[in-house]
Write an enzyme that holds these catalytic residues in place. Structure first.
Site, PDB file in Angstrom:
ATOM      1  N   GLY A  10      -4.431  67.219 -26.720  1.00  0.00           N
ATOM      2  CA  GLY A  10      -3.219  67.766 -27.340  1.00  0.00           C
ATOM      3  C   GLY A  10      -1.973  67.047 -26.859  1.00  0.00           C
ATOM      4  CB  ALA A  11      -1.607  63.974 -24.993  1.00  0.00           C
ATOM      5  NE  ARG A  40       3.215  69.884 -31.518  1.00  0.00           N
ATOM      6  CZ  ARG A  40       3.233  70.644 -32.593  1.00  0.00           C
ATOM      7  NH1 ARG A  40       3.538  70.107 -33.760  1.00  0.00           N
ATOM      8  NH2 ARG A  40       2.984  71.928 -32.528  1.00  0.00           N
ATOM      9  CB  VAL A  47     -10.713  70.394 -27.762  1.00  0.00           C
ATOM     10  CG1 VAL A  47      -9.843  69.260 -27.244  1.00  0.00           C
ATOM     11  CG2 VAL A  47      -9.885  71.585 -28.197  1.00  0.00           C
ATOM     12  CB  SER A 107      -0.350  80.677 -20.930  1.00  0.00           C
ATOM     13  OG  SER A 107       0.768  81.451 -21.329  1.00  0.00           O
ATOM     14  CE1 TYR A 118      -1.934  79.904 -25.978  1.00  0.00           C
ATOM     15  CE2 TYR A 118      -0.647  81.732 -25.097  1.00  0.00           C
ATOM     16  CZ  TYR A 118      -0.908  80.375 -25.177  1.00  0.00           C
ATOM     17  OH  TYR A 118      -0.144  79.487 -24.462  1.00  0.00           O
ATOM     18  CB  ALA A 165      -8.314  81.829 -24.975  1.00  0.00           C
ATOM     19  CE  LYS A 166      -3.220  78.618 -23.013  1.00  0.00           C
ATOM     20  NZ  LYS A 166      -3.414  77.185 -22.745  1.00  0.00           N
TER      21      LYS A 166
HETATM   22  P1  NDP Z   1       2.425  71.955 -29.034  1.00  0.00           P
HETATM   23  O1  NDP Z   1       2.037  72.927 -30.117  1.00  0.00           O
HETATM   24  O2  NDP Z   1       3.810  71.453 -29.014  1.00  0.00           O
HETATM   25  O3  NDP Z   1       1.426  70.714 -29.043  1.00  0.00           O
HETATM   26  C1  NDP Z   1       0.054  70.922 -29.006  1.00  0.00           C
HETATM   27  C2  NDP Z   1      -0.686  69.696 -29.472  1.00  0.00           C
HETATM   28  O4  NDP Z   1      -2.100  70.003 -29.406  1.00  0.00           O
HETATM   29  C3  NDP Z   1      -0.378  69.315 -30.924  1.00  0.00           C
HETATM   30  O5  NDP Z   1      -0.200  67.929 -31.038  1.00  0.00           O
HETATM   31  C4  NDP Z   1      -1.628  69.797 -31.659  1.00  0.00           C
HETATM   32  O6  NDP Z   1      -1.941  69.035 -32.824  1.00  0.00           O
HETATM   33  C5  NDP Z   1      -2.709  69.574 -30.608  1.00  0.00           C
HETATM   34  N1  NDP Z   1      -3.918  70.340 -30.907  1.00  0.00           N
HETATM   35  C6  NDP Z   1      -4.019  71.538 -31.527  1.00  0.00           C
HETATM   36  N2  NDP Z   1      -5.304  71.890 -31.697  1.00  0.00           N
HETATM   37  C7  NDP Z   1      -6.050  70.890 -31.170  1.00  0.00           C
HETATM   38  C8  NDP Z   1      -7.447  70.654 -31.085  1.00  0.00           C
HETATM   39  N3  NDP Z   1      -8.333  71.513 -31.596  1.00  0.00           N
HETATM   40  N4  NDP Z   1      -7.873  69.509 -30.496  1.00  0.00           N
HETATM   41  C9  NDP Z   1      -6.983  68.606 -30.017  1.00  0.00           C
HETATM   42  N5  NDP Z   1      -5.651  68.762 -30.097  1.00  0.00           N
HETATM   43  C10 NDP Z   1      -5.176  69.896 -30.666  1.00  0.00           C
HETATM   44  O7  NDP Z   1       2.033  72.719 -27.657  1.00  0.00           O
HETATM   45  P2  NDP Z   1       2.830  72.895 -26.284  1.00  0.00           P
HETATM   46  O8  NDP Z   1       3.174  71.575 -25.740  1.00  0.00           O
HETATM   47  O9  NDP Z   1       3.872  73.927 -26.465  1.00  0.00           O
HETATM   48  O10 NDP Z   1       1.704  73.576 -25.365  1.00  0.00           O
HETATM   49  C11 NDP Z   1       0.803  72.779 -24.624  1.00  0.00           C
HETATM   50  C12 NDP Z   1       0.011  73.680 -23.684  1.00  0.00           C
HETATM   51  O11 NDP Z   1       0.893  74.477 -22.897  1.00  0.00           O
HETATM   52  C13 NDP Z   1      -0.923  74.664 -24.404  1.00  0.00           C
HETATM   53  O12 NDP Z   1      -2.108  74.806 -23.674  1.00  0.00           O
HETATM   54  C14 NDP Z   1      -0.133  75.966 -24.372  1.00  0.00           C
HETATM   55  O13 NDP Z   1      -0.946  77.099 -24.439  1.00  0.00           O
HETATM   56  C15 NDP Z   1       0.549  75.838 -23.007  1.00  0.00           C
HETATM   57  N6  NDP Z   1       1.711  76.679 -22.881  1.00  0.00           N
HETATM   58  C16 NDP Z   1       2.839  76.407 -23.639  1.00  0.00           C
HETATM   59  C17 NDP Z   1       3.935  77.233 -23.514  1.00  0.00           C
HETATM   60  C18 NDP Z   1       5.195  76.986 -24.299  1.00  0.00           C
HETATM   61  O14 NDP Z   1       6.107  77.856 -24.230  1.00  0.00           O
HETATM   62  N7  NDP Z   1       5.327  75.889 -25.025  1.00  0.00           N
HETATM   63  C19 NDP Z   1       3.926  78.409 -22.599  1.00  0.00           C
HETATM   64  C20 NDP Z   1       2.705  78.571 -21.882  1.00  0.00           C
HETATM   65  C21 NDP Z   1       1.644  77.730 -22.015  1.00  0.00           C
HETATM   66  P3  NDP Z   1      -1.454  69.591 -34.269  1.00  0.00           P
HETATM   67  O15 NDP Z   1       0.020  69.331 -34.305  1.00  0.00           O
HETATM   68  O16 NDP Z   1      -2.233  68.793 -35.264  1.00  0.00           O
HETATM   69  O17 NDP Z   1      -1.795  71.069 -34.284  1.00  0.00           O
END
Ligand code: NDP
Length: 262
Positions: free
Chosen positions: A14-15, A17, A65, A147, A159, A162-163
Site C-alpha cells: 500500500g505504498a 501514497r 494483498v 491503528s 476495520y 482486524a487491527k
Molecule cells: P491510503 O488510503 O492513503 O493509502 C493506502 C494505499 O493502500 C492505497 O494506495 C491503496 O490503493 C492501497 N491498497 C488498498 N488495498 C490494497 C490491497 N488489497 N493490496 C495492496 N494495496 C492496497 O492509506 P493511509 O496512508 O491513510 O493508511 C495507511 C495505513 O495506516 C493503513 O494500514 C491504515 O489503516 C493505517 N492508519 C491510517 C490512519 C490515518 O488516519 N490515515 C490512522 C490509523 C491507521 P488504492 O488507492 O488502489 O485503494
C-alpha cells in the site's frame, strides 16, 4: 557516511501514497532498495519513479494483498531485484463504511476488511519470513501498521477488529521468528493526514483539538517510528505495539470535558 539501511531490501504494501509512501521514502533516503507494492499499479510506478528521481532505489509492482499468488509474486520480485529481503512493512488495509447501527454491518464488508487488513498481513509475512530469516546479520524485521482503532473504541467495527487482530499476529510472529533473529513489531497511528481523508478537512481540524499534542499526525511521523523499529537501534525490541498517536490513547477528553463543563 553509511546509512542505517544500506544494502537492505524492503517491501512496503500500500505504498503508492499516504503513510506507505512516506515510509518507503524514508527507507530509500536511508539507503534501502524499496519495492512499492500497491493495488494501484500505475500509482505505484509513479511513486517508485519519484523516489528514483530523488536519488533513491525503488521498484514498483501491482499487488493485491488479498490474493496469495499476487503476494508471493511481489515478495519474489523484491528478492530478485534487491538480492535480499530484510524488512516487510504490512501497511495495506481496507476500511468499509462505518455504520452507527452495528446490525447494518454486512458479511461482505466485514469479510473484506479482515481479508485485506489482517489476512493480507498474514499472507505477506508468510511469503516473506523464509527470506527475512536468511537476512544477513539477523537484521530481518516486520513492522505491521495497526491503528488506535485496534486498541480502543474509535468506530469502524470490522476495520477495528482486524487491527486488533494484527496486535495478536504481531505477538505470535515475534515469538515464532525470534530464534531466527527476525523481529516483529506494530506501529499504531492516530489520525494521520493522508489521501484517505481527502475532502474531509473539517473533520481533521476538529480532530486536532482532541489530541493532547494539539495536532493530527503527518505520514512522516509514522515513517520515523517504522524506520526505528526496523533498524538495529531496536535490536532488542520485538512483539511490541507502539502507539504513535499524539497522546490520544492516553487522554479521556470526552470525560474531562464533561467534568470541566460541570
Ligand atoms: P491510503 O488510503 O492513503 O493509502 C493506502 C494505499 O493502500 C492505497 O494506495 C491503496 O490503493 C492501497 N491498497 C488498498 N488495498 C490494497 C490491497 N488489497 N493490496 C495492496 N494495496 C492496497 O492509506 P493511509 O496512508 O491513510 O493508511 C495507511 C495505513 O495506516 C493503513 O494500514 C491504515 O489503516 C493505517 N492508519 C491510517 C490512519 C490515518 O488516519 N490515515 C490512522 C490509523 C491507521 P488504492 O488507492 O488502489 O485503494
Amino acid at each position: 557516511m553509511t546509512e542505517r539501511f544500506d544494502g537492505y531490501g524492503v517491501v512496503v504494501t500500500g505504498a503508492a501514497r499516504g503513510i506507505g509512501e512516506a515510509t518507503a521514502r524514508r527507507f530509500a533516503a536511508e539507503g534501502a532498495g524499496v519495492l512499492i507494492a500497491d493495488l494501484d499499479g500505475v500509482a505505484a510506478s509513479r511513486t517508485a519513479a519519484a523516489i528514483r528521481a530523488d536519488g533513491g532505489r525503488a521498484e514498483a509492482v501491482r499487488c493485491d494483498v488479498a490474493e496469495r499468488a499476487s503476494v508471493d509474486a511481489a515478495i519474489a520480485r523484491a528478492v530478485d531485484v534487491f538480492g535480499t529481503l530484510d524488512v516487510l512493512v504490512n501497511n495495506a488495509y481496507s476500511c468499509g463504511e462505518h455504520h452507527d447501527d452495528f446490525t447494518l454491518e454486512s458479511d461482505e464488508e466485514w469479510q473484506r476488511d479482515l481479508d485485506v487488513t489482517l489476512s493480507g498481513a498474514m499472507r505477506c509475512s508468510r511469503a516473506a519470513l523464509p527470506h527475512l530469516m536468511n537476512a544477513p546479520r539477523r537484521r530481518g524485521a516486520i513492522v505491521n501498521i495497526g491503528s488506535v482503532n485496534g486498541l480502543s473504541y474509535f468506530g469502524n467495527h470490522s476495520y477495528s477488529a482486524a487491527k486488533a487482530g494484527l496486535v495478536s499476529l504481531t505477538r505470535t510472529l515475534a515469538v515464532h521468528a525470534a530464534p531466527d533473529g527476525v523481529r516483529v513489531n506494530l506501529v499504531a497511528p492516530g489520525t494521520i493526514r493522508t489521501p484517505a481523508w481527502a475532502g474531509r478537512e473539517e473533520i481533521l481540524t476538529k480532530a486536532a483539538g482532541s489530541y493532547p499534542l494539539g495536532r493530527i499526525g503527518e505520514p512522516t511521523d509514522i515513517a520515523a517510528a517504522v524506520a526505528f523499529l526496523a533498524s538495529r537501534d531496536a535490536a532488542w525490541i520485538t512483539g511490541v505495539t507502539l502507539p504513535v498517536d499524539g497522546g490520544i490513547l492516553n487522554s479521556n477528553s470526552g470525560f474531562t470535558d464533561a467534568l470541566a463543563a460541570e
